[in-house]
Design a protein around this motif. Structure first.
Motif, PDB file in Angstrom:
ATOM      1  N   PRO A 207      58.540  42.055  12.211  1.00 48.88           N
ATOM      2  CA  PRO A 207      59.888  42.062  12.816  1.00 48.88           C
ATOM      3  C   PRO A 207      59.968  41.305  14.135  1.00 48.88           C
ATOM      4  CG  PRO A 207      59.363  44.231  11.952  1.00 48.88           C
ATOM      5  CD  PRO A 207      58.117  43.412  11.846  1.00 48.88           C
ATOM      6  N   ARG A 208      58.952  41.415  14.966  1.00 42.85           N
ATOM      7  CA  ARG A 208      58.975  40.708  16.247  1.00 42.85           C
ATOM      8  C   ARG A 208      58.852  39.195  16.044  1.00 42.85           C
ATOM      9  NH1 ARG A 208      54.696  43.860  19.928  1.00 42.85           N
ATOM     10  NH2 ARG A 208      55.373  42.282  21.439  1.00 42.85           N
ATOM     11  N   VAL A 209      58.015  38.795  15.095  1.00 45.17           N
ATOM     12  CA  VAL A 209      57.890  37.378  14.794  1.00 45.17           C
ATOM     13  C   VAL A 209      59.198  36.839  14.211  1.00 45.17           C
ATOM     14  CG1 VAL A 209      56.726  35.727  13.287  1.00 45.17           C
ATOM     15  CG2 VAL A 209      55.385  37.418  14.545  1.00 45.17           C
ATOM     16  N   SER A 210      59.821  37.610  13.323  1.00 47.02           N
ATOM     17  CA  SER A 210      61.095  37.183  12.737  1.00 47.02           C
ATOM     18  C   SER A 210      62.166  37.023  13.807  1.00 47.02           C
ATOM     19  CB  SER A 210      61.550  38.198  11.682  1.00 47.02           C
ATOM     20  OG  SER A 210      60.590  38.339  10.652  1.00 47.02           O
ATOM     21  N   LYS A 211      62.155  37.895  14.801  1.00 45.97           N
ATOM     22  CA  LYS A 211      63.133  37.787  15.888  1.00 45.97           C
ATOM     23  C   LYS A 211      62.945  36.489  16.667  1.00 45.97           C
ATOM     24  CE  LYS A 211      64.825  40.215  19.987  1.00 45.97           C
ATOM     25  NZ  LYS A 211      64.636  41.388  20.882  1.00 45.97           N
ATOM     26  N   VAL A 212      61.690  36.113  16.911  1.00 46.09           N
ATOM     27  CA  VAL A 212      61.424  34.857  17.619  1.00 46.09           C
ATOM     28  C   VAL A 212      61.964  33.675  16.827  1.00 46.09           C
ATOM     29  CG1 VAL A 212      59.594  33.322  18.437  1.00 46.09           C
ATOM     30  CG2 VAL A 212      59.418  35.775  18.835  1.00 46.09           C
ATOM     31  N   PHE A 213      61.705  33.644  15.516  1.00 48.26           N
ATOM     32  CA  PHE A 213      62.179  32.542  14.687  1.00 48.26           C
ATOM     33  C   PHE A 213      63.714  32.527  14.606  1.00 48.26           C
ATOM     34  CE2 PHE A 213      57.938  32.720  12.227  1.00 48.26           C
ATOM     35  CZ  PHE A 213      57.364  31.878  13.150  1.00 48.26           C
ATOM     36  N   CYS A 214      64.313  33.703  14.492  1.00 52.76           N
ATOM     37  CA  CYS A 214      65.766  33.774  14.383  1.00 52.76           C
ATOM     38  C   CYS A 214      66.430  33.275  15.667  1.00 52.76           C
ATOM     39  CB  CYS A 214      66.179  35.210  14.082  1.00 52.76           C
ATOM     40  SG  CYS A 214      67.902  35.404  13.584  1.00 52.76           S
ATOM     41  N   GLU A 215      65.885  33.643  16.814  1.00 53.15           N
ATOM     42  CA  GLU A 215      66.437  33.159  18.083  1.00 53.15           C
ATOM     43  C   GLU A 215      66.275  31.646  18.214  1.00 53.15           C
ATOM     44  OE1 GLU A 215      64.420  35.387  21.042  1.00 53.15           O
ATOM     45  OE2 GLU A 215      65.661  37.190  20.785  1.00 53.15           O
ATOM     46  N   ALA A 216      65.189  31.102  17.661  1.00 51.87           N
ATOM     47  CA  ALA A 216      64.995  29.654  17.732  1.00 51.87           C
ATOM     48  C   ALA A 216      66.050  28.896  16.939  1.00 51.87           C
ATOM     49  CB  ALA A 216      63.591  29.292  17.230  1.00 51.87           C
ATOM     50  N   VAL A 217      66.560  29.495  15.872  1.00 52.43           N
ATOM     51  CA  VAL A 217      67.518  28.799  15.008  1.00 52.43           C
ATOM     52  C   VAL A 217      68.956  29.042  15.437  1.00 52.43           C
ATOM     53  CG1 VAL A 217      68.291  28.494  12.625  1.00 52.43           C
ATOM     54  CG2 VAL A 217      65.892  28.975  13.089  1.00 52.43           C
ATOM     55  N   PHE A 218      69.305  30.289  15.737  1.00 50.88           N
ATOM     56  CA  PHE A 218      70.718  30.654  15.890  1.00 50.88           C
ATOM     57  C   PHE A 218      71.124  31.018  17.313  1.00 50.88           C
ATOM     58  CE2 PHE A 218      69.467  32.001  11.537  1.00 50.88           C
ATOM     59  CZ  PHE A 218      70.233  31.082  10.832  1.00 50.88           C
ATOM     60  N   SER A 219      70.256  30.925  18.289  1.00 48.31           N
ATOM     61  CA  SER A 219      70.616  31.350  19.640  1.00 48.31           C
ATOM     62  C   SER A 219      71.654  30.410  20.245  1.00 48.31           C
ATOM     63  CB  SER A 219      69.372  31.400  20.533  1.00 48.31           C
ATOM     64  OG  SER A 219      68.842  30.095  20.704  1.00 48.31           O
ATOM     65  N   GLU A 220      72.420  30.934  21.180  1.00 46.03           N
ATOM     66  CA  GLU A 220      73.409  30.154  21.925  1.00 46.03           C
ATOM     67  C   GLU A 220      73.044  30.177  23.398  1.00 46.03           C
ATOM     68  OE1 GLU A 220      75.731  28.322  20.840  1.00 46.03           O
ATOM     69  OE2 GLU A 220      75.832  28.909  18.720  1.00 46.03           O
ATOM     70  N   PRO A 221      73.055  29.033  24.077  1.00 46.81           N
ATOM     71  CA  PRO A 221      73.333  27.698  23.540  1.00 46.81           C
ATOM     72  C   PRO A 221      72.231  27.230  22.601  1.00 46.81           C
ATOM     73  CG  PRO A 221      72.550  27.534  25.790  1.00 46.81           C
ATOM     74  CD  PRO A 221      72.720  28.998  25.517  1.00 46.81           C
ATOM     75  N   ALA A 222      72.555  26.252  21.789  1.00 44.89           N
ATOM     76  CA  ALA A 222      71.624  25.801  20.756  1.00 44.89           C
ATOM     77  C   ALA A 222      70.362  25.232  21.378  1.00 44.89           C
ATOM     78  CB  ALA A 222      72.295  24.739  19.887  1.00 44.89           C
ATOM     79  N   LYS A 223      69.254  25.575  20.788  1.00 43.72           N
ATOM     80  CA  LYS A 223      67.968  25.050  21.225  1.00 43.72           C
ATOM     81  C   LYS A 223      67.753  23.654  20.637  1.00 43.72           C
ATOM     82  CE  LYS A 223      65.758  29.539  21.909  1.00 43.72           C
ATOM     83  NZ  LYS A 223      65.711  29.395  23.368  1.00 43.72           N
TER      84      LYS A 223
END
Length: 376
Positions: A207-223
């Motif tokens: 779950p923690r790894v998935s959160k890191v990947f999810c933030e890399a894709v969908f975080s605002e502002p865009a990475k």
């Protein structure tokens, strides 16, 4: 000096010294210090001093209690570590291959595991733009994890951040034209391998790894787009359930808004096309998997999910969804058509996106000879 003989004879005899003996005990078991009297106490210095005074009083004033010292590597292990580290830093493929083969098979390296993890973390930080060294470090991490005699679990807090950096790092090469995408794919597969191997022992790992990947894709502002690419391949490597939970619900919005806006600002560059193709590959592979599950009657034609970092066969728990309602198949096909239409905004579809990705696996044929035509 003259001493009366009578005084010497009447003097109380000292205690008989203990016989010289040897005993063995465990300094550490899989990185954890056992609570035995011979090992230093895990408490504060005051508690340790109090215990030492108590030991001196119980053993007598003539006994000297030596405080424990830090464990020191043998000269052989020190020399081995120096040779391995120098081979990895050199970047010469022949030396690196020999070092990796030794690390992945040698059974006497448990004392070096914390040194290995610290070395990997430090070298990744120092060589963020050196693509060959980073690739060698990821291969070295895989060799350490694959060694069946080494327990890397207690040191994942040092190892995982370095590997995740090679997945979602902003820039991992000196020149943008270098193939850092392959490094990200390799590191993402390594993260998925770690989650599969140690996920049962550490429930919060995936779950923690998935959160890191999810933030890399969908975080605002865009990475940056390379970071988004790393998050996409990371989620895809974790398996179909992560894709269905994290990517599929956001597929239309990501393709329409995020990638289209990036393409309008910077033009349809290679990075945009790479993220687009990879995202659609991940969702398309999941749709193939889902269609195979929905159309199988007894779970006999379950196939495998072609995630990034290498395909892996699915377990029965992964694919036993035959109790779904038949209407779910129409939802899958509807999402398929939507993604196909969205892809036209970027010009011609990429070669790896099209009928090959969205060709649903046909129901089992009644002809026994047709069983050899299963879709891989």
């Amino acid at each position: 000096v003259e001493l009366p003989v009578a005084d010497i004879i009447n003097t109380e005899l000292p205690r008989v010294p203990r016989d010289t003996s040897m005993a063995v005990h465990w300094l550490a078991v899989e990185g954890v210090q056992p609570l035995v009297p011979q090992n230093p106490l895990p408490g504060s210095e005051e508690i340790r001093e109090r215990e030492l005074k108590r030991a001196k009083l119980s053993l007598g004033t003539q006994v000297t209690v030596v405080e424990p010292v830090a464990h020191i590597l043998s000269k052989e292990l020190q020399l081995y570590f120096e040779r391995i580290s120098s081979a990895l830093r050199s970047g010469q493929e022949s030396h690196v291959a020999i070092a990796l083969q030794s690390v992945s098979q040698d059974p006497g390296l448990h004392a070096l595991v914390p040194y290995f993890t610290q070395f990997i973390a430090a070298q990744v930080t120092l060589n963020l733009r050196n693509l060959p060294v980073l690739d060698g470090l990821m291969r070295f991490s895989r060799a350490v994890i694959d060694n069946p005699t080494l327990s890397v679990g207690p040191y994942l807090h040092q190892l995982l951040p370095a590997i995740l950096t090679c997945v979602v790092g902003r820039r991992l090469s000196e020149l943008p034209t270098e193939d850092h995408w392959k490094l990200r794919d390799h590191a993402a597969g390594l993260v998925a391998h770690i989650c599969a191997k140690y996920g049962d022992a550490y429930a919060s790992l995936q779950p923690r790894v998935s959160k890191v990947f999810c933030e890399a894709v969908f975080s605002e502002p865009a990475k940056p787009l390379p970071t988004q690419y790393g998050g996409i391949v990371g989620i895809a490597a974790l398996g179909p359930h992560c894709v269905s939970t994290l990517l599929v619900p956001n597929a239309t919005a990501y393709v329409r808004q995020r990638l289209q806006s990036s393409s309008s600002r910077h033009g349809p560059g290679d990075e945009t096309r790479k993220c687009e193709t990879t995202f659609l590959n991940a969702v398309g592979s999941y749709l193939q998997y889902e269609a195979a599950v929905l159309r199988s009657t007894k779970g006999s034609r379950l196939g495998s999910y072609g995630g990034f970092g290498g395909s892996r066969p699915l377990s029965r728990m992964d694919v036993d969804r035959n109790a779904r309602e038949p209407s779910a198949a129409s939802d899958v096909e509807e999402l398929t058509e939507t993604l196909k239409k969205e892809n036209t905004h970027f010009g011609p579809p990429p070669e790896c996106f099209g009928d090959r990705l969205f060709r649903f696996i046909q129901p089992p044929s009644s002809d026994p000879a047709a069983g050899s035509n299963d879709v891989a």
